[in-house]
Design a protein around this motif. Structure first.
Motif, short mmCIF file in Angstrom:
data_model
loop_
_atom_site.label_atom_id
_atom_site.label_comp_id
_atom_site.label_asym_id
_atom_site.label_seq_id
_atom_site.Cartn_x
_atom_site.Cartn_y
_atom_site.Cartn_z
N LEU A 173 0.83 -1.21 0.00
CA LEU A 173 0.00 0.00 0.00
C LEU A 173 0.86 1.25 0.00
O LEU A 173 0.57 2.21 -0.73
N TYR A 174 1.93 1.27 0.79
CA TYR A 174 2.81 2.44 0.83
C TYR A 174 3.41 2.73 -0.54
O TYR A 174 3.49 3.87 -0.97
N CYS A 175 3.83 1.69 -1.22
CA CYS A 175 4.43 1.86 -2.55
C CYS A 175 3.39 2.37 -3.55
O CYS A 175 3.70 3.25 -4.37
N LEU A 176 2.17 1.85 -3.49
CA LEU A 176 1.12 2.31 -4.40
C LEU A 176 0.77 3.76 -4.15
O LEU A 176 0.64 4.56 -5.10
N VAL A 177 0.62 4.14 -2.86
CA VAL A 177 0.31 5.53 -2.52
C VAL A 177 1.44 6.44 -3.00
O VAL A 177 1.19 7.52 -3.57
N PHE A 178 2.67 6.02 -2.78
CA PHE A 178 3.82 6.83 -3.19
C PHE A 178 3.82 7.05 -4.70
O PHE A 178 4.00 8.19 -5.17
N VAL A 179 3.59 6.00 -5.47
CA VAL A 179 3.62 6.10 -6.93
C VAL A 179 2.50 6.99 -7.45
O VAL A 179 2.73 7.92 -8.25
N PHE A 180 1.26 6.76 -6.97
CA PHE A 180 0.13 7.54 -7.47
C PHE A 180 0.21 9.00 -7.04
O PHE A 180 -0.13 9.91 -7.81
N CYS A 181 0.64 9.23 -5.80
CA CYS A 181 0.79 10.61 -5.32
C CYS A 181 1.90 11.31 -6.09
O CYS A 181 1.76 12.49 -6.46
N LEU A 182 2.99 10.61 -6.34
CA LEU A 182 4.10 11.19 -7.09
C LEU A 182 3.67 11.55 -8.51
O LEU A 182 3.95 12.66 -8.99
N LEU A 183 2.96 10.65 -9.17
CA LEU A 183 2.51 10.91 -10.54
C LEU A 183 1.52 12.06 -10.59
O LEU A 183 1.63 12.97 -11.42
N GLY A 184 0.50 12.01 -9.71
CA GLY A 184 -0.56 13.02 -9.73
C GLY A 184 -0.05 14.41 -9.43
O GLY A 184 -0.30 15.37 -10.18
N ASN A 185 0.72 14.55 -8.35
CA ASN A 185 1.19 15.88 -7.96
C ASN A 185 2.32 16.38 -8.85
O ASN A 185 2.45 17.59 -9.06
N SER A 186 3.12 15.46 -9.39
CA SER A 186 4.16 15.87 -10.34
C SER A 186 3.52 16.41 -11.62
O SER A 186 4.01 17.38 -12.21
N LEU A 187 2.41 15.80 -12.03
CA LEU A 187 1.70 16.28 -13.21
C LEU A 187 1.11 17.66 -12.95
O LEU A 187 1.14 18.53 -13.83
N VAL A 188 0.58 17.87 -11.75
CA VAL A 188 0.06 19.20 -11.39
C VAL A 188 1.17 20.24 -11.47
O VAL A 188 1.00 21.31 -12.07
#
Length: 348
Positions: A41-56
């Motif tokens: 779960l930590y890895c999934l949250v890290f990846v999705f948060c990284l992708l989403g906020n990096s795109l922002v």
């Protein structure tokens, strides 16, 4: 020790309060949950948060550019995305820690605690700041033109970063690497026999992380709703729906953890002094804190991707990328991300 909550200083898994009594056991199911489910779960949250906020950030910094950010919403979205990214920086370390033990040293134990807590507070602070900015823009539109400037946004953001950093200082002080039962742990080591710092830290998290922000959100959006009721704009219904989504999502993701944190404070004060209840509180803390991490993945969707103007700039960014790969010359245009003449649009 809890592989996540030790950063928050929330709980201990040796549940005995009297040193003459045997400690409670955390159970095999709890151990499996920590060592198998949490790292994934930590890895999934890290990846999705990284992708989403990096795109922002990519959209903001390429379509707007730093030199053309002239309003508070521009600054708010940049700092908000940055705080969410900061919040999840410790998760890869936590993923390894949850599956094994702490192997990164005492300095990293303190640094990760400081980063985690600074991100925790700053993310919630910027949600609150954006709500206040929306309230001013919609309810006090004339006054908003004077105060919703980039300079005001920068000063306010710096103050909030400073408050978040100061709030994390106790956790940096008390977090340290210790060897517990032949296992190296990164834990909050408070003075023996004195729970004052632990309880104060948890109450601060309750007050700064939920009670004050949620109260401000409710007050601001209640006034915004009243104002929108008088508006005949065809986008009014979408704006009202977005308001409810913001408040409800914030409440659902952060309230359970804060309740569990408050119960753990009562346990530290010996108001709750039962072995079974201690185990249940520890499990609740782990589950609810893990759920709260998901909120940082939803923030880009709620605050950026849902906005019609932001989606237009996002589309423009993708089109620019396509032109770069399809022709030798590609350009990226810059425009206002949030037109000040239509402040309600970034609610949509």
């Amino acid at each position: 020790m809890n592989p996540t909550s030790q950063f928050l200083g929330t709980t201990e898994y040796d549940y005995g309060y009297d040193e003459n009594t045997a400690p409670c056991n955390e159970g095999n199911s709890f151990h499996r949950f920590k060592s198998i489910f949490l790292p994934i779960l930590y890895c999934l949250v890290f990846v999705f948060c990284l992708l989403g906020n990096s795109l922002v950030l990519s959209v903001l910094l390429t379509r707007k550019r730093l030199t053309t950010m002239t309003t508070m919403p521009d600054i708010c979205l940049v700092t908000f995305a940055a705080s969410d990214l900061l919040f999840v920086v410790p998760l890869p370390f936590q993923a390894h820690y949850a599956s094994d033990q702490w192997v990164f040293g005492n300095a990293m134990c303190k640094i990760m605690a400081g980063i985690y807590y600074t991100g925790f507070y700053s993310s919630i602070f910027f949600i609150t700041l954006m709500s206040i900015d929306r309230y001013i823009a919609i309810v006090h539109a004339v006054y908003a033109m004077r105060i919703r400037t980039a300079s005001c946004g920068i000063i306010t953001s710096l103050i909030l970063w400073l408050v978040a950093a100061l709030a994390s200082v106790p956790n940096i002080m008390f977090n340290q690497q210790l060897e517990i039962e032949q296992s190296v742990q990164c834990v909050s080591a408070y003075p023996p026999g004195d729970n004052t710092w632990k309880v104060a830290s948890q109450f601060a998290a309750n007050i700064l992380g939920l009670l004050i922000p949620l109260s401000i959100l409710i007050c601001c959006y209640a006034q915004i709703l009243k104002n929108l009721q008088k508006c005949k704009n065809r986008n009014k219904i979408k704006a009202i729906k977005m308001i409810f989504i913001i408040v409800i999502v914030f409440f659902l993701f952060w309230t359970p953890f804060n309740i569990a944190l408050f119960l753990d404070s009562l346990q530290s004060l010996h108001v709750i002094n039962d072995c079974k209840a201690s185990y249940q509180i520890a499990l609740a803390l782990q589950l609810t804190e893990t759920i709260s991490f998901v909120h940082c993945c939803l923030n880009p969707v709620i605050y950026a991707f849902a906005g019609v103007t932001f989606k237009a700039h996002l589309k423009g960014l993708f089109q620019s990328c396509v032109r770069v790969f399809s022709s030798p010359v590609g350009g990226v245009g810059a425009g206002r991300l949030f037109p000040s003449a239509h402040p309600a649009l970034w609610l949509l």
